[in-house]
Design a protein around this motif. Structure first.
Motif, PDB file in Angstrom:
ATOM      1  N   VAL A 408       0.843  -1.199   0.000  1.00  0.00           N
ATOM      2  CA  VAL A 408       0.000   0.000   0.000  1.00  0.00           C
ATOM      3  C   VAL A 408       0.881   1.254   0.000  1.00  0.00           C
ATOM      4  O   VAL A 408       0.663   2.196  -0.776  1.00  0.00           O
ATOM      5  CB  VAL A 408      -0.933  -0.008   1.232  1.00  0.00           C
ATOM      6  CG1 VAL A 408      -1.630   1.335   1.390  1.00  0.00           C
ATOM      7  CG2 VAL A 408      -1.958  -1.136   1.117  1.00  0.00           C
ATOM      8  N   PHE A 433      -5.990   3.306   6.141  1.00  0.00           N
ATOM      9  CA  PHE A 433      -4.861   2.386   6.108  1.00  0.00           C
ATOM     10  C   PHE A 433      -3.952   2.706   7.293  1.00  0.00           C
ATOM     11  O   PHE A 433      -3.178   3.666   7.244  1.00  0.00           O
ATOM     12  CB  PHE A 433      -4.095   2.504   4.778  1.00  0.00           C
ATOM     13  CG  PHE A 433      -4.874   2.040   3.583  1.00  0.00           C
ATOM     14  CD1 PHE A 433      -5.089   0.685   3.356  1.00  0.00           C
ATOM     15  CD2 PHE A 433      -5.416   2.957   2.687  1.00  0.00           C
ATOM     16  CE1 PHE A 433      -5.817   0.255   2.249  1.00  0.00           C
ATOM     17  CE2 PHE A 433      -6.138   2.537   1.588  1.00  0.00           C
ATOM     18  CZ  PHE A 433      -6.343   1.181   1.371  1.00  0.00           C
ATOM     19  N   VAL A 442      -0.916  -5.238  -2.211  1.00  0.00           N
ATOM     20  CA  VAL A 442      -2.195  -4.921  -2.844  1.00  0.00           C
ATOM     21  C   VAL A 442      -3.014  -6.181  -3.098  1.00  0.00           C
ATOM     22  O   VAL A 442      -4.244  -6.183  -2.984  1.00  0.00           O
ATOM     23  CB  VAL A 442      -1.955  -4.145  -4.155  1.00  0.00           C
ATOM     24  CG1 VAL A 442      -3.239  -4.053  -4.976  1.00  0.00           C
ATOM     25  CG2 VAL A 442      -1.421  -2.756  -3.856  1.00  0.00           C
ATOM     26  N   LEU A 453      -7.713   2.892  -2.158  1.00  0.00           N
ATOM     27  CA  LEU A 453      -6.328   3.178  -2.543  1.00  0.00           C
ATOM     28  C   LEU A 453      -6.275   3.847  -3.917  1.00  0.00           C
ATOM     29  O   LEU A 453      -5.501   4.789  -4.137  1.00  0.00           O
ATOM     30  CB  LEU A 453      -5.519   1.881  -2.547  1.00  0.00           C
ATOM     31  CG  LEU A 453      -4.001   2.006  -2.752  1.00  0.00           C
ATOM     32  CD1 LEU A 453      -3.376   2.844  -1.657  1.00  0.00           C
ATOM     33  CD2 LEU A 453      -3.353   0.620  -2.800  1.00  0.00           C
TER      34      LEU A 453
END
Length: 653
Positions: A408, A433, A442, A453
């Motif tokens: 991420v 997050f 991911v 995201l």
């Protein structure tokens, strides 16, 4: 119908839900709601029998049937569209064969009084009843109606289903469920694969459906139209409301407020008792009272507050860079894929500050035009961006375009530049997050996490034209609300492709409808568009009626006078309804004023106050009536304003 008893599922160190129980009754239309990750999909899979809970059971009557449409499923059929949907009638064919076999066996029997013969009769009755329920008309005719309602064209029926996208194949799966008419239907985000017209058609089908329905959706309008009961999964518990979604939201908020008030009152009482105990703990003269209060605390049933997950993304789009007045201009724009033409000779202009919704059936070119605008597709004709236009693009499959092997943090760090690089962790935190999640790859993220995201990537560079293709897919309701509010505060220009009516309502000032390779503009938001389309629907209806009665050729256009007449009739109906509402409220106001006068007269008499309880009760009723009168006066003002507005529309001069 289906009894869910004490189900528990443990996941990643926490319970998705623990010892939950509820009943799905015949003809229940239940909306299953909760934040992403609450366990809605898991619960559907358990009820459908696809997976098993750690503890608890799901029971249903013997012979009952369930139709389940998951969010995603393996699709590999090589049949044509019509042949694939006709497989829904395998149960019809089985029952017909069973009935024929029973008739054949009964014709050979002579033991009419035996228990075996009676069992045959019961089997025959049951099979006939079931067949009558699921076979209401010609199977082919019924299948074609469903396919058309789901957006398929007649000429597409004989095409191999494998040549369609996954979304269109999922439509066929939904159609098969509707044709099978199971006792219970389970649907997990069915509107993700549908356009606005198809959603409205499915709404009508589900409202008329006689069985039970358990539905997961983040589409408020769809839930309100279809459901009559709402079950919320929150922090491992079930909350059951006998209302549709919007009413559930109000009741749930009231419930939490009452719970908070009861909790606060109890805490004050506990504090008061504890202070008394502490103050007189060592005084022998108060020992008895102290012990009494200690026991009182021990026996007190504590008010518990429901755990509410209030975490939510929070963000605003960066200020839009300055641009010219014209953002985008198209002339004779066309696009074909091989022999299939999708767009033909489009001419339109989008100006600075426009918020435009692209709507229409899937496959009509909304995504194609979006890709042309952002420069991802070649085309014929002119598609010219204005001065200093900077584009931010969210593709329909944006989440799938993320590198599955990057974390991420790396996903954002790869494209962040300048001062923003020092703020990456803060930005990720605002998109939910946390410190552990930023190091996740991911590929292990949920659909909702990937969508968040992908949205975050839009914030890393200031743009003055946002092009968003289905941005609400996989977002829960709270996240959709926050995205919508962020867009309403955005000072650039917006193009959004969406089928979510609640999300589009109040968001745009223009709507482009894609149909027959071209676009038709409407002023206003999606509500204004749907109202305007009602007039178009009159044309279709009139043509259909004439064609069915063979009075005129179906290609003859409905005259402008006919359309104007229908529009005037609709306005007159709305006006009559509004006037009747005003008259009704006026009658209620007169009745309330009469009652108030009699109550005031009673309260003015000294003998009324001889009985304090009676006088207090009368006074409370009097105050409640005054409050109701004020509400009725506000209702009357709103109703009268509507009458005035409709009169202006009827006679503008």
């Amino acid at each position: 119908m289906i009894q869910v008893s004490n189900l528990s599922v443990h996941f990643s160190g926490n319970y998705l839900f623990k010892n939950v129980s509820f009943l799905i009754r015949e003809q229940d239309k239940i909306g299953l709601v909760g934040k992403n990750g609450a366990g809605k999909t898991t619960l559907l899979r358990i009820i459908s029998g696809e997976t098993i809970a750690e503890t608890g059971v799901v029971t249903s009557p013997s012979g009952s049937t369930i139709g389940y449409l998951p969010q995603e499923m393996a699709l590999g059929s090589q049949l044509s569209v019509i042949d694939e949907i006709m497989t829904a009638f395998s149960e019809v064919h089985r029952l017909e064969a069973e009935i024929e076999n029973i008739h054949s066996e009964m014709s050979k029997r002579t033991d009419f009084e035996s228990s075996d013969y009676q069992k045959l009769i019961h089997r025959l009755h049951d099979a006939n009843d079931h067949l009558l329920l699921i076979k209401s008309e010609s199977t082919r005719e019924h299948a074609e109606k469903v396919l058309k309602g789901l957006g398929f064209k007649q000429e597409e029926f004989d095409r191999s289903i494998a040549t369609f996208s996954g979304g269109w194949q999922m439509r066929v799966e939904l159609g098969k469920i509707l044709l099978k008419k199971p006792d219970v239907i389970l649907l997990d985000e069915p509107t993700n694969h549908l356009d606005i017209e198809s959603i409205q058609w499915v709404e009508e089908m589900l409202k008329a459906y006689r069985g039970a329905l358990l539905l997961v959706s983040h589409d408020r309008t769809f839930l309100d139209k279809v459901t009559n009961r709402t079950v919320e999964i929150n922090a491992g518990k079930i909350y059951d409301f006998k209302t549709g979604y919007s009413e559930y939201v109000k009741l749930r908020q009231e419930q939490l407020e009452l719970q908070q008030a009861a909790f606060d009152n109890q805490q004050r009482e506990i504090d008061h008792i504890e202070q008394f105990i502490e103050r007189f703990r060592y005084k022998s003269s108060k020992a008895k009272q102290v012990q009494s209060r200690v026991k009182m605390l021990e026996k007190m049933e504590r008010v518990e507050m429901d755990t509410v997950d209030a975490s939510a993304i929070h963000f605003l789009f960066p200020p839009a860079p300055r641009s010219g007045k014209v953002i985008l201009e198209a002339e004779n724009l066309s696009k074909s894929f091989g022999e299939k033409q999708v767009l033909k000779d489009l001419d339109f202009m989008i100006e600075k500050g426009d918020f435009v919704a692209f709507v229409g059936r899937n496959g009509e070119g909304k995504t194609t035009l979006s890709k042309i605008i952002v420069g991802n597709l070649d085309h014929e004709g002119v598609c010219k961006l204005g001065y200093n236009v900077e584009i931010g693009y969210y593709a329909q499959n944006q989440a799938e375009l993320l590198d599955p092997e990057r974390t991420v943090f790396q996903t954002i760090d790869d494209i962040a530049v300048g001062d923003i690089r020092t703020k990456i962790r803060g930005l990720l935190g605002s998109f939910l997050f946390g410190s552990e999640a930023v190091d996740k790859k991911v590929k292990v993220l949920s659909g909702g996490e990937k969508a968040r995201l992908a949205l975050l990537k839009l914030l890393l560079k200031p743009v003055n034209l946002l092009v968003l293709d289905e941005p609400t897919n996989h977002l829960d309701m709270l996240s959709k609300d926050i995205l919508k509010n962020a867009l309403l505060a955005y000072d650039g220009t917006l193009i959004v492709v969406s089928h979510d009516r609640d999300f589009l309502q109040g968001l745009t000032n223009k709507v482009f409808e894609f149909k027959n390779k071209t676009i038709k503009p409407y002023l206003g938001d999606v509500t204004d568009f749907l109202k305007a389309r009602k007039l178009d629907d009159l044309t279709v209806l009139s043509s259909t009626l004439k064609n069915s009665s063979k009075q005129v050729d179906s290609k003859d256009p409905v005259s402008e006078n006919k359309l104007n007449y229908e529009q005037r009739k609709q306005q007159e109906r709305e006006l009559r309804k509004a006037v009747a509402q005003v008259q009704k409220i006026e009658t209620e106001i007169n009745e309330l004023e009469t009652k108030l006068a009699s109550y005031a007269e009673l309260l003015a008499k000294p003998e009324t106050h001889a009985d304090s309880k009676k006088s207090t009760s009368l006074f409370r009723e009097y105050e409640a009536m005054k409050t109701l009168l004020e509400e009725k006066m506000h209702q009357w003002e709103s109703a009268q304003l509507l009458v005035d507005e409709l009169n202006v529309q009827k006679d503008p001069c």
